[in-house]
Design a protein around this motif. Structure first.
Motif, PDB file in Angstrom:
ATOM      1  N   TRP A   1       0.850  -1.200   0.000  1.00 59.71           N
ATOM      2  CA  TRP A   1       0.000   0.000   0.000  1.00 59.71           C
ATOM      3  C   TRP A   1       0.886   1.252   0.000  1.00 59.71           C
ATOM      4  O   TRP A   1       1.768   1.385   0.849  1.00 59.71           O
ATOM      5  N   ILE A   2       0.685   2.102  -0.967  1.00 58.80           N
ATOM      6  CA  ILE A   2       1.410   3.360  -1.197  1.00 58.80           C
ATOM      7  C   ILE A   2       2.851   3.105  -1.673  1.00 58.80           C
ATOM      8  O   ILE A   2       3.271   3.664  -2.688  1.00 58.80           O
TER       9      ILE A   2
ATOM     10  N   ASN B   1       3.094   1.876  -5.193  1.00 60.03           N
ATOM     11  CA  ASN B   1       2.252   2.575  -6.163  1.00 60.03           C
ATOM     12  C   ASN B   1       3.081   3.675  -6.821  1.00 60.03           C
ATOM     13  O   ASN B   1       2.985   4.846  -6.470  1.00 60.03           O
TER      14      ASN B   1
ATOM     15  N   MET C   1      -6.955  -2.143  -5.343  1.00 62.80           N
ATOM     16  CA  MET C   1      -7.185  -0.790  -4.837  1.00 62.80           C
ATOM     17  C   MET C   1      -5.898   0.027  -4.767  1.00 62.80           C
ATOM     18  O   MET C   1      -5.945   1.250  -4.670  1.00 62.80           O
ATOM     19  N   TYR C   2      -4.741  -0.642  -4.816  1.00 65.79           N
ATOM     20  CA  TYR C   2      -3.478   0.029  -4.537  1.00 65.79           C
ATOM     21  C   TYR C   2      -2.830   0.654  -5.768  1.00 65.79           C
ATOM     22  O   TYR C   2      -1.594   0.656  -5.892  1.00 65.79           O
ATOM     23  N   GLY C   3      -3.623   1.169  -6.707  1.00 66.28           N
ATOM     24  CA  GLY C   3      -3.064   1.829  -7.875  1.00 66.28           C
ATOM     25  C   GLY C   3      -2.234   0.873  -8.707  1.00 66.28           C
ATOM     26  O   GLY C   3      -2.705  -0.185  -9.109  1.00 66.28           O
ATOM     27  N   THR C   4      -0.967   1.225  -8.937  1.00 63.87           N
ATOM     28  CA  THR C   4      -0.108   0.413  -9.801  1.00 63.87           C
ATOM     29  C   THR C   4       0.771  -0.570  -9.011  1.00 63.87           C
ATOM     30  O   THR C   4       1.715  -1.125  -9.572  1.00 63.87           O
TER      31      THR C   4
ATOM     32  N   TRP D   1     -11.634  -6.582  -4.977  1.00 63.14           N
ATOM     33  CA  TRP D   1     -12.118  -5.315  -4.409  1.00 63.14           C
ATOM     34  C   TRP D   1     -13.146  -4.714  -5.348  1.00 63.14           C
ATOM     35  O   TRP D   1     -12.825  -3.945  -6.227  1.00 63.14           O
TER      36      TRP D   1
ATOM     37  N   ASN E   1     -11.497  -5.679   2.553  1.00 59.31           N
ATOM     38  CA  ASN E   1     -12.308  -4.858   3.463  1.00 59.31           C
ATOM     39  C   ASN E   1     -13.770  -5.278   3.523  1.00 59.31           C
ATOM     40  O   ASN E   1     -14.649  -4.422   3.613  1.00 59.31           O
TER      41      ASN E   1
ATOM     42  N   SER F   1      -9.451  -3.677   8.138  1.00 54.97           N
ATOM     43  CA  SER F   1      -8.325  -2.885   8.656  1.00 54.97           C
ATOM     44  C   SER F   1      -8.865  -1.816   9.592  1.00 54.97           C
ATOM     45  O   SER F   1     -10.083  -1.611   9.686  1.00 54.97           O
ATOM     46  N   HIS F   2      -7.977  -1.175  10.295  1.00 58.17           N
ATOM     47  CA  HIS F   2      -8.347  -0.086  11.209  1.00 58.17           C
ATOM     48  C   HIS F   2      -9.338  -0.544  12.279  1.00 58.17           C
ATOM     49  O   HIS F   2     -10.061   0.279  12.840  1.00 58.17           O
TER      50      HIS F   2
ATOM     51  N   ARG G   1     -12.120  -2.196  11.884  1.00 59.83           N
ATOM     52  CA  ARG G   1     -13.516  -2.062  11.473  1.00 59.83           C
ATOM     53  C   ARG G   1     -14.217  -3.412  11.327  1.00 59.83           C
ATOM     54  O   ARG G   1     -13.621  -4.385  10.907  1.00 59.83           O
ATOM     55  N   ARG G   2     -15.489  -3.429  11.655  1.00 60.94           N
ATOM     56  CA  ARG G   2     -16.410  -4.547  11.413  1.00 60.94           C
ATOM     57  C   ARG G   2     -15.882  -5.871  11.967  1.00 60.94           C
ATOM     58  O   ARG G   2     -15.988  -6.920  11.320  1.00 60.94           O
TER      59      ARG G   2
END
Lengths: 309, 223
Positions: free
Chosen positions: A56-57, A60, A91-94, A119, A149, A177-178, A180-181
């Motif tokens: 992630w990031i 990318n 989701m992570y672009g390239t 995703w 997610n 992540s974070h 959640r749920r």
């Protein structure tokens, strides 16, 4: 020789040189007993190294040749250090294409435990999205595919289960992540036929310890810990603090290693997936997955210490 | 995205500052030496607004419209969107802005203020002058020389800031506001992105919006 093949040759040559440089920069071959630790995932009957590589990031980078080669060097150091799991997502672009570039340059498709996600809120698009991801990676099939997610998780999980039954993917799972749920994740872990869960777990985000990690052990599921450093925030927060005396007891030379050793010492965790653009950081991360790891008593002290800072 | 309200703004960032800076370096390398032409056209825009005869005004606004179309295609679509999928949702706004510039700029009844006593005129011209000659120099704040300079007509921020300046100068006011909305939205988006990336100069696009809106509130005298 065509222009395209010249370009590819130069790219491969540069990548190979970077990989060699990264390999040369690594410490000598680890002494017996200091290899990267692995832990078996009962659901799949395989052991995985305790530290993987997120994307992630960091991966990318588009088609920037300079940054692509830097990412390739990170991957080279990762494989040279014994790493296997690389995790990504459409989701992570390239990022997926960057991983594919690195795998092709390093000829490492056979070394990676290829972990990706589906995703999409429209499950009918799932198979074509997964196929596009597979082409980006350049692997014959993914080792692990996860519903990203919990997005449209019921329909997307149906797709993954059908692919697994057809032998088009080896293992399947679901991610959040974070924090959640977690309620929904727990229900899926109890009821659905999956091999892995991915969730946020680190020395300050410990909600998973209460129910999810014990349930994962009970069900034999693999657990992938994402956001180990809260995307740099945790390491930055701790950077100004001196390392406690107990860090030396577990062979941790930095806060990043303290955090990673805390995560992977939980017996339910299969793998933490820190992301980085730096070869020295990937080496540091992998070194955290070596003996000694903290026991339960020290883990409690570690968490209390960090909470008090 | 479920529970989107639980995400921090920084969680929505997809790229690092380094990747963002390198987008402009690669863009400039690919288009070199078009930067000189873009700067010359920018200077022409400034001159046309300084002495706004009808023909020059039409030419200037048509040129700006073309620049919005070019930046949308060459920078946003080809470079930025691959590393930031959210950008594709902004592309229609760039097309709409190009259309607005054409329709409002070439239509009848549009004027560009020429009164030298109107403070708003100077604010509009200053925004355009900054966008053309000042904004490229902000690349120096990043410490990597001018290789990543953001040049009007090639990169979105200086284009949006220059268009804010034009929107301040255009009369009647209703049409000026219509031209101002999308560049202001882009500048706010850009300021937020730069702020989250920790980039120097994040306040510059924000300041341009504040100046443009404040100047637009004071209707300048019209020639």
């Amino acid at each position: 020789m065509s222009l395209e093949s010249q370009r590819l040759s130069r790219r491969r040559l540069l990548g190979g040189l970077l990989a060699l440089a990264a390999g040369a920069a690594l410490p000598p071959f680890p002494a017996r007993g200091s290899e990267i630790l692995t832990r078996e995932v009962p659901a799949i009957g395989e052991a995985l190294p305790l530290v993987g590589l997120g994307s992630w990031i960091t991966f990318n980078v588009g088609d920037d040749p300079l940054l692509l080669e830097e990412c390739t060097a990170v991957m080279a150091a990762f494989f040279a250090g014994g790493g296997r799991m690389i995790d990504s997502s459409p989701m992570y672009g390239t990022s997926q294409a960057t991983i594919g570039h690195g795998l092709a340059t390093l000829d490492a498709a056979g070394k990676v435990y290829a972990t990706d996600k589906v995703w999409t809120s429209n499950a009918a698009e799932g198979p074509s999205q997964i196929e596009a991801s597979r082409r980006d990676w350049g692997v014959p099939r993914f080792d692990l595919l996860q519903v990203h997610n919990l997005l449209a998780w019921e329909a997307n999980l149906d797709t993954l289960q059908a692919m697994k039954a057809a032998g088009e993917v080896r293992h399947i799972g679901i991610t959040t992540s974070h924090g959640r749920r977690h309620g929904t994740l727990e229900r899926i872990m109890r009821d659905a036929d999956i091999d892995f869960v991915q969730l946020t777990y680190n020395i300050v985000d410990r909600e998973a310890e209460a129910r999810l990690l014990p349930l994962a052990r009970e069900r034999g599921l693999g657990v992938i810990a994402n956001r180990p450093f809260q995307r740099k925030r945790l390491v930055r927060r701790l950077a100004g603090e001196p390392l406690p005396g107990w860090a030396a007891e577990i062979g941790a030379e930095s806060w990043a290693q303290v955090i990673l050793k805390f995560i992977v010492s939980h017996p339910a965790v299969s793998c933490a997936i820190p992301a980085t653009t730096r070869v020295d950081h990937v080496r540091e991360n992998l070194a955290a997955a070596r003996e000694p790891l903290p026991d339960a008593a020290l883990r409690r002290r570690m968490a209390e210490h960090v909470r008090a800072l | 995205m479920s529970e989107w309200w639980t995400y921090r703004p920084g969680d929505l960032l997809m790229v690092s500052l380094r990747v963002y800076e390198r987008l402009f370096v690669l863009h400039n390398q690919a288009l070199w030496p078009a930067q000189w032409l873009a700067l010359a056209l920018g200077a022409g825009l400034l001159l046309a607004l300084w002495r706004p005869a009808a023909g020059r005004r039409r030419l200037a606004l048509a040129g700006l419209a073309a620049a919005w179309g070019f930046v949308a295609w060459a920078f946003l679509w080809q470079r930025y969107a691959p590393v930031n999928w959210g950008i594709r949702y902004l592309l229609p706004l760039f097309a709409l802005q190009a259309l607005l510039l054409l329709v409002l700029g070439l239509g009848r009844g549009v004027r560009v203020t020429a009164s030298r006593r109107a403070p708003a005129r100077w604010a509009g011209l200053a925004l355009v002058a900054y966008a053309v000659f000042g904004h490229p120099l902000t690349a120096l704040l990043h410490g990597h020389g001018l290789a990543g300079a953001e040049v009007i007509g090639l990169a979105p921020d200086p284009l949006a800031i220059a268009t804010l300046g034009v929107a301040v100068l255009v009369q009647p006011a209703r049409r000026g506001w219509a031209l101002l909305a999308i560049p202001a939205l882009w500048c706010l988006t850009s300021a937020a992105t730069l702020l989250l990336l920790g980039a120097p100069g994040a306040w510059l696009p924000l300041a341009a919006v504040v100046i443009a809106v404040a100047a637009r509130w004071r209707p300048p005298g019209c020639a």
